[in-house]
Design a protein around this motif. Structure first.
Motif, PDB file in Angstrom:
ATOM      1  N   THR A  94      60.017  -3.952  -7.250  1.00 41.48           N
ATOM      2  CA  THR A  94      60.020  -4.670  -5.972  1.00 41.48           C
ATOM      3  C   THR A  94      61.372  -5.345  -5.786  1.00 41.48           C
ATOM      4  O   THR A  94      62.047  -5.716  -6.760  1.00 41.48           O
ATOM      5  N   ALA A  95      61.765  -5.513  -4.522  1.00 40.67           N
ATOM      6  CA  ALA A  95      63.035  -6.162  -4.172  1.00 40.67           C
ATOM      7  C   ALA A  95      62.737  -7.482  -3.471  1.00 40.67           C
ATOM      8  O   ALA A  95      62.031  -7.515  -2.455  1.00 40.67           O
ATOM      9  N   VAL A  96      63.267  -8.566  -4.009  1.00 44.19           N
ATOM     10  CA  VAL A  96      63.079  -9.906  -3.425  1.00 44.19           C
ATOM     11  C   VAL A  96      64.400 -10.339  -2.817  1.00 44.19           C
ATOM     12  O   VAL A  96      65.425 -10.370  -3.511  1.00 44.19           O
ATOM     13  N   GLY A  97      64.399 -10.663  -1.519  1.00 43.72           N
ATOM     14  CA  GLY A  97      65.616 -11.098  -0.834  1.00 43.72           C
ATOM     15  C   GLY A  97      66.022 -10.148   0.260  1.00 43.72           C
ATOM     16  O   GLY A  97      66.859 -10.490   1.104  1.00 43.72           O
ATOM     17  N   GLY A  98      65.453  -8.937   0.302  1.00 42.89           N
ATOM     18  CA  GLY A  98      65.789  -7.985   1.350  1.00 42.89           C
ATOM     19  C   GLY A  98      65.594  -6.550   0.881  1.00 42.89           C
ATOM     20  O   GLY A  98      65.463  -6.280  -0.320  1.00 42.89           O
ATOM     21  N   PRO A  99      65.608  -5.614   1.808  1.00 46.30           N
ATOM     22  CA  PRO A  99      65.449  -4.203   1.438  1.00 46.30           C
ATOM     23  C   PRO A  99      66.713  -3.635   0.803  1.00 46.30           C
ATOM     24  O   PRO A  99      67.812  -4.164   0.978  1.00 46.30           O
ATOM     25  N   VAL A 100      66.542  -2.528   0.083  1.00 50.47           N
ATOM     26  CA  VAL A 100      67.669  -1.870  -0.596  1.00 50.47           C
ATOM     27  C   VAL A 100      67.561  -0.355  -0.411  1.00 50.47           C
ATOM     28  O   VAL A 100      66.505   0.179  -0.074  1.00 50.47           O
ATOM     29  N   ASN A 101      68.686   0.304  -0.631  1.00 54.45           N
ATOM     30  CA  ASN A 101      68.699   1.768  -0.753  1.00 54.45           C
ATOM     31  C   ASN A 101      68.547   2.115  -2.234  1.00 54.45           C
ATOM     32  O   ASN A 101      69.132   1.443  -3.091  1.00 54.45           O
ATOM     33  N   TYR A 102      67.794   3.178  -2.525  1.00 52.18           N
ATOM     34  CA  TYR A 102      67.608   3.523  -3.938  1.00 52.18           C
ATOM     35  C   TYR A 102      67.543   5.036  -4.113  1.00 52.18           C
ATOM     36  O   TYR A 102      67.312   5.791  -3.157  1.00 52.18           O
ATOM     37  N   GLU A 103      67.741   5.436  -5.363  1.00 53.56           N
ATOM     38  CA  GLU A 103      67.539   6.842  -5.755  1.00 53.56           C
ATOM     39  C   GLU A 103      67.074   6.867  -7.207  1.00 53.56           C
ATOM     40  O   GLU A 103      67.650   6.204  -8.068  1.00 53.56           O
ATOM     41  N   THR A 104      66.013   7.641  -7.461  1.00 55.85           N
ATOM     42  CA  THR A 104      65.531   7.889  -8.827  1.00 55.85           C
ATOM     43  C   THR A 104      66.087   9.229  -9.271  1.00 55.85           C
ATOM     44  O   THR A 104      65.853  10.253  -8.604  1.00 55.85           O
ATOM     45  N   HIS A 105      66.841   9.251 -10.364  1.00 50.12           N
ATOM     46  CA  HIS A 105      67.509  10.494 -10.776  1.00 50.12           C
ATOM     47  C   HIS A 105      67.694  10.523 -12.296  1.00 50.12           C
ATOM     48  O   HIS A 105      67.425   9.525 -12.986  1.00 50.12           O
ATOM     49  N   GLY A 106      68.141  11.683 -12.807  1.00 51.72           N
ATOM     50  CA  GLY A 106      68.395  11.848 -14.237  1.00 51.72           C
ATOM     51  C   GLY A 106      69.666  12.624 -14.491  1.00 51.72           C
ATOM     52  O   GLY A 106      70.078  13.460 -13.678  1.00 51.72           O
ATOM     53  N   GLU A 107      70.300  12.348 -15.622  1.00 43.38           N
ATOM     54  CA  GLU A 107      71.527  13.026 -16.032  1.00 43.38           C
ATOM     55  C   GLU A 107      71.349  13.534 -17.459  1.00 43.38           C
ATOM     56  O   GLU A 107      70.947  12.767 -18.341  1.00 43.38           O
ATOM     57  N   PRO A 108      71.609  14.813 -17.736  1.00 42.65           N
ATOM     58  CA  PRO A 108      71.423  15.346 -19.090  1.00 42.65           C
ATOM     59  C   PRO A 108      72.493  14.840 -20.045  1.00 42.65           C
ATOM     60  O   PRO A 108      73.613  14.515 -19.646  1.00 42.65           O
ATOM     61  N   TYR A 109      72.128  14.791 -21.334  1.00 42.64           N
ATOM     62  CA  TYR A 109      73.128  14.485 -22.350  1.00 42.64           C
ATOM     63  C   TYR A 109      74.217  15.558 -22.321  1.00 42.64           C
ATOM     64  O   TYR A 109      73.933  16.755 -22.251  1.00 42.64           O
ATOM     65  N   ASN A 110      75.471  15.134 -22.399  1.00 38.53           N
ATOM     66  CA  ASN A 110      76.617  16.058 -22.447  1.00 38.53           C
ATOM     67  C   ASN A 110      76.611  17.024 -21.265  1.00 38.53           C
ATOM     68  O   ASN A 110      77.053  18.175 -21.381  1.00 38.53           O
ATOM     69  N   GLY A 111      76.085  16.574 -20.106  1.00 38.57           N
ATOM     70  CA  GLY A 111      76.084  17.429 -18.927  1.00 38.57           C
ATOM     71  C   GLY A 111      77.439  17.457 -18.255  1.00 38.57           C
ATOM     72  O   GLY A 111      78.361  16.700 -18.589  1.00 38.57           O
ATOM     73  N   GLU A 112      77.581  18.347 -17.273  1.00 46.72           N
ATOM     74  CA  GLU A 112      78.831  18.429 -16.535  1.00 46.72           C
ATOM     75  C   GLU A 112      79.041  17.134 -15.743  1.00 46.72           C
ATOM     76  O   GLU A 112      78.092  16.515 -15.257  1.00 46.72           O
ATOM     77  N   LYS A 113      80.281  16.761 -15.608  1.00 43.94           N
ATOM     78  CA  LYS A 113      80.616  15.525 -14.913  1.00 43.94           C
ATOM     79  C   LYS A 113      80.152  15.611 -13.460  1.00 43.94           C
ATOM     80  O   LYS A 113      80.451  16.575 -12.750  1.00 43.94           O
ATOM     81  N   GLY A 114      79.410  14.602 -13.041  1.00 47.89           N
ATOM     82  CA  GLY A 114      78.932  14.549 -11.667  1.00 47.89           C
ATOM     83  C   GLY A 114      77.594  15.230 -11.444  1.00 47.89           C
ATOM     84  O   GLY A 114      77.037  15.118 -10.345  1.00 47.89           O
TER      85      GLY A 114
END
Length: 217
Positions: free
Chosen positions: A144-164
């Protein structure tokens, strides 16, 4: 009666003609031997013409009939007497072998973790919280966000993955809360990124539960 006059010397064939006729006769006889006589009498067909004409089959049939006639003419052979089989020795007594019963190995239950974290975002600031999760493991979450709304993204990055490179599980703009779960599609860090687009501080409160290795901020 009329007497036929004898031919003159000029009417008799020359030696060259006789030789040529003899050679032709020999070739014709050899051809008949190979294409007719040998296939039909001995089933030998070096040229293949005998089988085309059906003569080789005739020779094979003659050979089979001759073999059967020889087999019929042969005197019967006396049947060999089979000696009585010796009595089988008595089987040795079997000693029962008792196999030890293996104890069932208990499958360890997955280690579930539960954490509660907070992070404060200043106006225009972005921050993230990541969990180290192995492929196939599932995490449940609620924030939950207290103080106002936010932009968010749920994501994952692999170990030793390509940059970006990253994989997005979901995202939205100007929301005050979100909950759900995700299953990691690879070994790596998986979590949330928030950005505060308001003109005041916003505090994010995050609760997580699942099979993950640890928290990484």
């Amino acid at each position: 009666m009329f007497n036929t006059p004898l031919p003159t010397v000029n009417e008799l064939p020359s030696t060259r003609k006789l030789v040529r006729s003899t050679v032709i006769a020999i070739l014709v006889a050899a051809g008949l031997l190979v294409t007719v006589v040998m296939p039909s009498e001995y089933a030998i067909d070096p040229t293949g013409a005998g089988r085309t004409l059906g003569l080789t089959q005739m020779g094979e049939l003659k050979i089979i009939l001759a073999q059967e006639a020889l087999a019929d003419a042969a005197p019967p052979q006396p049947a060999a007497s089979n000696p009585a089989p010796a009595p089988a020795p008595a089987p040795a007594p079997q000693v029962a072998q008792v196999q030890p019963i293996a104890k069932p190995v208990a499958t360890p239950a997955p280690t579930l973790k539960t954490d509660q974290m907070t992070v404060t975002l200043k106006p225009g600031e972005g921050k993230e919280i990541k969990l180290e999760v192995l492929k196939g493991k599932t995490v449940s979450y609620e924030w939950t966000a207290v103080g106002g709304p936010v932009n968010y993204e749920t994501h994952g990055e692999p170990y030793n993955g390509e940059k970006g490179y990253f994989h997005s599980y979901g995202k939205d703009r100007q929301v005050k809360d979100n909950k759900g779960q995700f299953t990691a599609i690879f070994d790596g860090t998986h979590g949330w990124f928030w950005r505060n687009r308001s003109n005041q501080d916003v505090t994010i409160s995050l609760k997580t539960s699942g099979d993950y290795l640890g928290v990484k901020q």
